[in-house]
Design a protein around this motif. Structure first.
Motif, PDB file in Angstrom:
ATOM      1  N   ARG A  89       0.832  -1.204   0.000  1.00  0.00           N
ATOM      2  CA  ARG A  89       0.000   0.000   0.000  1.00  0.00           C
ATOM      3  C   ARG A  89       0.866   1.253   0.000  1.00  0.00           C
ATOM      4  N   SER A  90       0.217   2.386  -0.140  1.00  0.00           N
ATOM      5  CA  SER A  90       0.895   3.697  -0.169  1.00  0.00           C
ATOM      6  C   SER A  90       1.904   3.779  -1.306  1.00  0.00           C
ATOM      7  N   LYS A 139     -12.716  -2.101   2.584  1.00  0.00           N
ATOM      8  CA  LYS A 139     -12.190  -0.935   3.302  1.00  0.00           C
ATOM      9  C   LYS A 139     -11.010  -0.309   2.574  1.00  0.00           C
ATOM     10  N   THR A 140     -10.440  -1.015   1.611  1.00  0.00           N
ATOM     11  CA  THR A 140      -9.269  -0.543   0.885  1.00  0.00           C
ATOM     12  C   THR A 140      -9.608  -0.498  -0.604  1.00  0.00           C
ATOM     13  N   SER A 141      -8.635  -0.137  -1.413  1.00  0.00           N
ATOM     14  CA  SER A 141      -8.791  -0.170  -2.867  1.00  0.00           C
ATOM     15  C   SER A 141      -7.494  -0.689  -3.467  1.00  0.00           C
ATOM     16  N   SER A 142      -7.562  -1.099  -4.741  1.00  0.00           N
ATOM     17  CA  SER A 142      -6.399  -1.688  -5.405  1.00  0.00           C
ATOM     18  C   SER A 142      -6.246  -1.125  -6.815  1.00  0.00           C
ATOM     19  N   TRP A 143      -5.014  -0.692  -7.116  1.00  0.00           N
ATOM     20  CA  TRP A 143      -4.704  -0.289  -8.484  1.00  0.00           C
ATOM     21  C   TRP A 143      -4.954  -1.478  -9.403  1.00  0.00           C
ATOM     22  N   ASP A 149      -4.256   4.715 -23.175  1.00  0.00           N
ATOM     23  CA  ASP A 149      -4.801   6.038 -23.474  1.00  0.00           C
ATOM     24  C   ASP A 149      -5.123   6.826 -22.201  1.00  0.00           C
ATOM     25  N   ILE A 150      -5.528   6.151 -21.156  1.00  0.00           N
ATOM     26  CA  ILE A 150      -5.786   6.817 -19.875  1.00  0.00           C
ATOM     27  C   ILE A 150      -4.466   7.188 -19.214  1.00  0.00           C
ATOM     28  N   ARG A 151      -3.540   6.236 -19.236  1.00  0.00           N
ATOM     29  CA  ARG A 151      -2.242   6.478 -18.593  1.00  0.00           C
ATOM     30  C   ARG A 151      -1.501   7.629 -19.278  1.00  0.00           C
ATOM     31  N   LYS A 152      -1.621   7.716 -20.597  1.00  0.00           N
ATOM     32  CA  LYS A 152      -0.953   8.770 -21.373  1.00  0.00           C
ATOM     33  C   LYS A 152      -1.397  10.163 -20.917  1.00  0.00           C
ATOM     34  N   LEU A 153      -2.629  10.253 -20.445  1.00  0.00           N
ATOM     35  CA  LEU A 153      -3.172  11.527 -19.983  1.00  0.00           C
ATOM     36  C   LEU A 153      -2.912  11.774 -18.491  1.00  0.00           C
ATOM     37  N   GLY A 154      -2.150  10.881 -17.863  1.00  0.00           N
ATOM     38  CA  GLY A 154      -1.765  11.072 -16.464  1.00  0.00           C
ATOM     39  C   GLY A 154      -2.611  10.332 -15.451  1.00  0.00           C
ATOM     40  N   GLY A 155      -3.609   9.601 -15.916  1.00  0.00           N
ATOM     41  CA  GLY A 155      -4.492   8.900 -14.999  1.00  0.00           C
ATOM     42  C   GLY A 155      -4.131   7.441 -14.807  1.00  0.00           C
ATOM     43  N   ALA A 156      -4.778   6.841 -13.834  1.00  0.00           N
ATOM     44  CA  ALA A 156      -4.655   5.408 -13.575  1.00  0.00           C
ATOM     45  C   ALA A 156      -5.954   4.955 -12.913  1.00  0.00           C
ATOM     46  N   LEU A 157      -6.243   3.665 -13.038  1.00  0.00           N
ATOM     47  CA  LEU A 157      -7.495   3.113 -12.525  1.00  0.00           C
ATOM     48  C   LEU A 157      -7.277   2.296 -11.262  1.00  0.00           C
ATOM     49  N   PHE A 158      -8.288   2.290 -10.416  1.00  0.00           N
ATOM     50  CA  PHE A 158      -8.282   1.429  -9.236  1.00  0.00           C
ATOM     51  C   PHE A 158      -9.701   0.974  -8.962  1.00  0.00           C
ATOM     52  N   CYS A 159      -9.841  -0.081  -8.177  1.00  0.00           N
ATOM     53  CA  CYS A 159     -11.151  -0.658  -7.858  1.00  0.00           C
ATOM     54  C   CYS A 159     -11.294  -0.865  -6.364  1.00  0.00           C
ATOM     55  N   GLY A 178      -2.801   5.466   1.982  1.00  0.00           N
ATOM     56  CA  GLY A 178      -2.516   4.383   2.911  1.00  0.00           C
ATOM     57  C   GLY A 178      -3.436   3.188   2.760  1.00  0.00           C
ATOM     58  N   ALA A 179      -4.594   3.399   2.161  1.00  0.00           N
ATOM     59  CA  ALA A 179      -5.554   2.307   1.995  1.00  0.00           C
ATOM     60  C   ALA A 179      -5.599   1.790   0.556  1.00  0.00           C
ATOM     61  N   ARG A 180      -4.655   2.238  -0.301  1.00  0.00           N
ATOM     62  CA  ARG A 180      -4.640   1.729  -1.670  1.00  0.00           C
ATOM     63  C   ARG A 180      -3.333   1.011  -1.961  1.00  0.00           C
ATOM     64  N   GLY A 181      -3.477  -0.215  -2.431  1.00  0.00           N
ATOM     65  CA  GLY A 181      -2.323  -1.003  -2.841  1.00  0.00           C
ATOM     66  C   GLY A 181      -2.585  -1.599  -4.205  1.00  0.00           C
TER      67      GLY A 181
END
Length: 188
Positions: A89-90, A139-143, A149-159, A178-181
């Motif tokens: 995480r983090s 309680k957490t989230s995960s990349w 095309d999303i990454r090229k624009l500076g973004g990333a996805l998580f669930c 702290g809650a995303r890994g």
């Protein structure tokens, strides 16, 4: 990027096999019809994969078999910890995002950590498959793997999993919480 030896001692080998077997037997709903003896034989033939599973375990992933690809004769392990693995995480999404941060850089990125462990980050589809055995990440989230095309624009996805549903979100790839890994998979 691997900075550790990728060989397990006999003691480490026995410990990870014992942990994997216990989890396999406790969670038969994840792999109905599969036999541990065949999984173990495959692992013993592939010590590098066993090393990766040990890394997944050491970082809190609780890997378990969730699929078997008959055509490729591959067992597919996913991180099955209730929440995003604590030891992962983090972290921001990737090296580019890490290097772009000017202040308060995290220690690592999800993509770099996955590469150092020789595992893959789950895709959205794989994350949804995992939730069939869940719920996970209440309680957490995960990349998850992010389309170019999303990454090229500076973004990333998580669930994450809330209100009985999987939600897919976006964030700046350089963000970290702290809650995303991240959750990984390994094909053996």
């Amino acid at each position: 990027m691997t900075n550790k030896s990728s060989e397990l001692t006999l003691e480490q080998r026995d410990e990870i096999l014992t942990a994997l077997k216990a989890r396999f037997e406790k969670n038969m709903h994840r792999h109905e019809g599969l036999e541990w003896t065949k999984v173990q034989a495959k692992l013993e033939e592939n010590p590098d994969k066993l090393w990766s599973l040990n890394e997944m375990e050491a970082t809190g992933g609780e890997p378990d078999v969730v699929e078997y690809d008959l055509q490729k004769d591959e067992y597919i392990f996913y991180d099955c910890s209730a929440e995003s693995p604590k030891g992962r995480r983090s972290v921001c999404y990737d090296r580019e995002a890490l290097e772009a941060r000017k202040k308060h850089k995290p220690e690592n990125s999800a993509m770099d950590m996955a590469a150092s462990m020789n595992i893959e980050i789950l895709t959205e589809e794989q994350y949804r498959t995992l939730q069939k055995f869940g719920p996970f990440d209440q309680k957490t989230s995960s990349w998850i793997q992010t389309p170019a095309d999303i990454r090229k624009l500076g973004g990333a996805l998580f669930c994450d999993y809330r209100y009985g549903h999987v939600f897919v979100y976006h964030n700046g790839a350089d963000s970290y919480y702290g809650a995303r890994g991240f959750r990984g998979l390994l094909k053996v």
